[in-house]
Motif scaffolding. Structure first.
Motif, PDB file in Angstrom:
ATOM      1  N   GLY A 224       0.884  -1.176  -0.163  1.00 33.71           N
ATOM      2  CA  GLY A 224       0.187   0.012  -0.014  1.00 33.71           C
ATOM      3  C   GLY A 224       0.927   1.182   0.147  1.00 33.71           C
ATOM      4  O   GLY A 224       1.763   1.501   0.901  1.00 33.71           O
ATOM      5  N   SER A 226       1.311   5.284   0.209  1.00 34.06           N
ATOM      6  CA  SER A 226       0.834   6.442   0.459  1.00 34.06           C
ATOM      7  C   SER A 226       1.247   7.559   0.215  1.00 34.06           C
ATOM      8  O   SER A 226       0.559   8.739   0.074  1.00 34.06           O
ATOM      9  CB  SER A 226       0.596   6.419   1.955  1.00 34.06           C
ATOM     10  N   SER A 231       6.377   4.207   3.100  1.00 38.97           N
ATOM     11  CA  SER A 231       5.808   3.176   2.117  1.00 38.97           C
ATOM     12  C   SER A 231       6.611   3.382   0.899  1.00 38.97           C
ATOM     13  O   SER A 231       6.889   2.574   0.215  1.00 38.97           O
ATOM     14  CB  SER A 231       4.416   3.469   1.874  1.00 38.97           C
ATOM     15  N   CYS A 248       2.213  -2.313  -6.352  1.00 40.16           N
ATOM     16  CA  CYS A 248       1.512  -1.439  -5.400  1.00 40.16           C
ATOM     17  C   CYS A 248       0.232  -0.827  -5.630  1.00 40.16           C
ATOM     18  O   CYS A 248      -0.181  -0.654  -6.761  1.00 40.16           O
ATOM     19  CB  CYS A 248       2.618  -0.070  -5.487  1.00 40.16           C
ATOM     20  N   TYR A 250      -2.018   2.426  -4.584  1.00 42.45           N
ATOM     21  CA  TYR A 250      -2.246   3.764  -4.259  1.00 42.45           C
ATOM     22  C   TYR A 250      -3.645   4.035  -4.241  1.00 42.45           C
ATOM     23  O   TYR A 250      -4.154   4.106  -5.142  1.00 42.45           O
ATOM     24  CB  TYR A 250      -1.579   4.783  -4.956  1.00 42.45           C
ATOM     25  N   PHE A 310      -8.675  -0.944  -0.326  1.00 45.53           N
ATOM     26  CA  PHE A 310      -7.534  -1.671  -0.644  1.00 45.53           C
ATOM     27  C   PHE A 310      -7.849  -3.175  -0.750  1.00 45.53           C
ATOM     28  O   PHE A 310      -7.196  -3.985  -1.739  1.00 45.53           O
ATOM     29  CB  PHE A 310      -6.506  -1.336   0.629  1.00 45.53           C
ATOM     30  N   VAL A 352      -1.089   1.312   7.765  1.00 42.41           N
ATOM     31  CA  VAL A 352      -2.313   1.404   6.966  1.00 42.41           C
ATOM     32  C   VAL A 352      -3.627   0.948   7.922  1.00 42.41           C
ATOM     33  O   VAL A 352      -4.363  -0.001   6.980  1.00 42.41           O
ATOM     34  CB  VAL A 352      -2.036   0.851   5.559  1.00 42.41           C
TER      35      VAL A 352
END
Ligand code: XMP
Length: 517
Positions: A224, A226, A231, A248, A250, A310, A352
């Motif tokens: 994840g 950010s 990250s 990844c 986002y 997510f 997260v």
């Protein structure tokens, strides 16, 4: 294996600083709580030397913390600091007593004799500034030791046994108020312990990449992103290790600052060529936030929705068994607990919002051994842009908690974004970005009357916030000069439609918090 130093923690507030100073000399070290350290655990860790930290206990009490007695027979150099010195003296046959001459803060030591610890730093006869914080003090030396420095409150301010490589200091060499302290620690780890000093971010990068490959094998990893430092560095190093096995995600909640989402896509997709799923979920987030004004309710909505989005994206990718996490060393150091007996408190940190618990995946945590400034150095080593690695902290709920006490709308977000960007640009232009720990603008829920040209205005008031801090737990407001404030105020009011007044937040933490919500 790289040379390493073991730091036995007796619960001092500044134990982490010992680790920072040791690592700055290019030597890897770890902090282990005293009640977990045994001769066997020391042997397993295989250090080239041991540092005993300070701590709040008194050696003169009953049943107080001790280093394992066997440590002193292992042939390893030992440096005892404050409580560490006292327990070493007591354990080796010296004496420690309570004293009515307590020393706190700045003090001076007279260097009375040479020793290997002072070599190249302090000479006999010199008077040197140190930082003290103690009530008890050593009153009789253990056999084999001699006094090498004294102070008014501590006749045994520094003691040495060069033969065995044992040193004890009553002062704290790890804090900046002991100006030569870092040099003394360097002499201990590099010269006395003989560590080679080859632990650099370049070597860390190499060994960590090998570790990631060994852990992940041919598996797949989800990360994840950010846009924050941690990250970003996690993504960059895992990508270097396993390439396309990394995806990844986002999640763009629409609450980012000006140009931030675009930068994430540009750097990770275009520059690093990483598989990046950019989810524009701003309609969903803003829809759920409509009409909400309570800060905790906003945080809950954002946190939960973030995880939902997510997870949905992770399912779409399918089949990843690893989740990347930006856990840092301060989050994993077990803290010493004096209240609950031998039990320890482990701080756990989910950057997260509780994802790992929910998703039941194996974790890849390449930054577990690093302090924040080391993460930044690793980011630079990996080629991440400076504006990403040097970035101020930014809260997970983003601009939603910077539009306090009022409904969040796209219009208000746009106004805040423009004003905030001008504010940060002025801070950078003034060369203040790295001096300030965190700076941001807040769009207040008041409209005020103004006059521009010949007309009346009725627009929002904007607050500006800037703080200095080391960890965000306490903070002082940053003292801007008046020219800076005047320039900023006129730029914001002239350039941002919707704002006609700028106010300056002069509250420290405590009693305030850094964010307004
Ligand atoms: P406060 O406002 O508590 O902020 O003094 C301390 C630091 O934490 C950040 N902060 C947050 N970070 N989620 C986050 O990830 C949050 O809900 C949150 N609230 C505050 C704040 O920006 C500051 O750096």
């Amino acid at each position: 294996m790289t040379d390493r130093i073991l730091i036995v923690d007796f619960g001092s507030q500044v134990t982490q600083l010992i680790a920072r100073r040791v690592r700055e000399t290019g030597v890897y070290c770890e902090i282990h709580p005293f009640n977990r350290v045994t001769v066997d655990s020391i042997r397993a860790f295989d250090p080239k030397g041991v540092i005993l930290s300070g701590g709040p206990a008194s050696v003169t009490g009953t049943d107080t913390p001790r280093a394992p007695q066997g440590l002193f027979g292992m042939g390893l150099p030992v440096l005892g600091i404050c409580y560490g010195q006292q327990t070493m003296m007591a354990q080796l046959g010296g004496k420690v007593e309570g004293s009515d001459h307590r020393e706190f803060g700045r003090a001076y030591v007279e260097v009375s004799d040479a020793c290997a610890l002072f070599e190249g730093t302090w000479s006999p006869g010199a008077r040197e500034q140190v930082w003290m914080s103690h009530g008890d003090r050593v009153t009789a030396l253990a056999p084999g030791f001699r006094v090498v420095a004294t102070s008014e409150g501590a006749p045994f301010a520094a003691v040495a046994d060069d033969e065995r490589g044992f040193y004890g200091v009553q002062f704290h060499p790890e804090v900046v108020h002991t100006p030569h302290g870092a040099q003394l620690l360097r002499t201990f780890v590099r010269t006395i312990c003989g560590c080679s000093g080859d632990w650099t971010m370049a070597s860390f990068r190499e060994t960590e990449i090998a570790k990631i490959r060994a852990q992940v094998g041919s598996g797949r990893v989800i990360c994840g992103l950010s846009g924050g430092v941690d990250s970003s560095v996690v993504a960059a190093i895992i990508h270097e290790a396993i390439g396309d096995q990394l995806t990844c995600v986002y999640v763009d909640h629409g609450l980012m600052r000006l140009g931030e989402s675009e930068q994430v896509v540009r750097v990770f997709r275009d520059q690093f060529n990483i598989n990046l799923v950019h989810v524009d979920a701003s309609d969903l987030f803003l829809g759920l936030l409509a009409g909400k004004t309570d800060p905790e309710e906003k945080r809950k909505i954002i946190g939960k929705t973030f995880i939902d989005v997510f997870e949905a994206e992770a399912r779409k990718i399918g089949g990843a068994e690893f989740l990347a996490q930006g856990t840092l060393y301060p989050d994993v150091i077990e803290s010493v607990s004096f209240t609950g007996g031998p039990s320890v408190t482990i701080k756990s940190h989910h950057n997260v919002g509780g994802l790992p618990d929910r998703m039941n995946m194996k974790l890849v945590e390449p930054l577990r051994e690093l302090f924040k400034d080391e993460v930044r150095a690793l980011g630079r080593e990996l080629g991440l842009p400076e504006e990403m690695v040097g970035r101020h902290p930014f809260p997970g709920p983003g601009l939603a908690i910077r539009i306090p006490g009022q409904e969040i709308t796209r219009e208000k977000l746009d106004i805040l974004r423009k004003a905030d960007a001008i504010y940060l640009e002025e801070i950078r232009n003034a060369g203040l970005y790295d001096v300030i720990w965190q700076a941001f603008a807040v769009l207040l829920p008041v409209r005020t009357v103004g006059v521009m040209g010949d007309g009346r205005t009725y627009d929002y008031a904007l607050a500006i916030r800037a703080v200095t801090s080391t960890d965000g737990m306490t903070a002082d407001y940053y003292h801007f000069d008046h020219d800076f404030l005047s320039r900023l105020s006129s730029r914001v009011i002239n350039e941002v439609k919707g704002v006609n007044r700028v106010v300056y937040d002069i509250t420290s933490k405590p009693p305030g918090t850094i964010e307004w919500e």
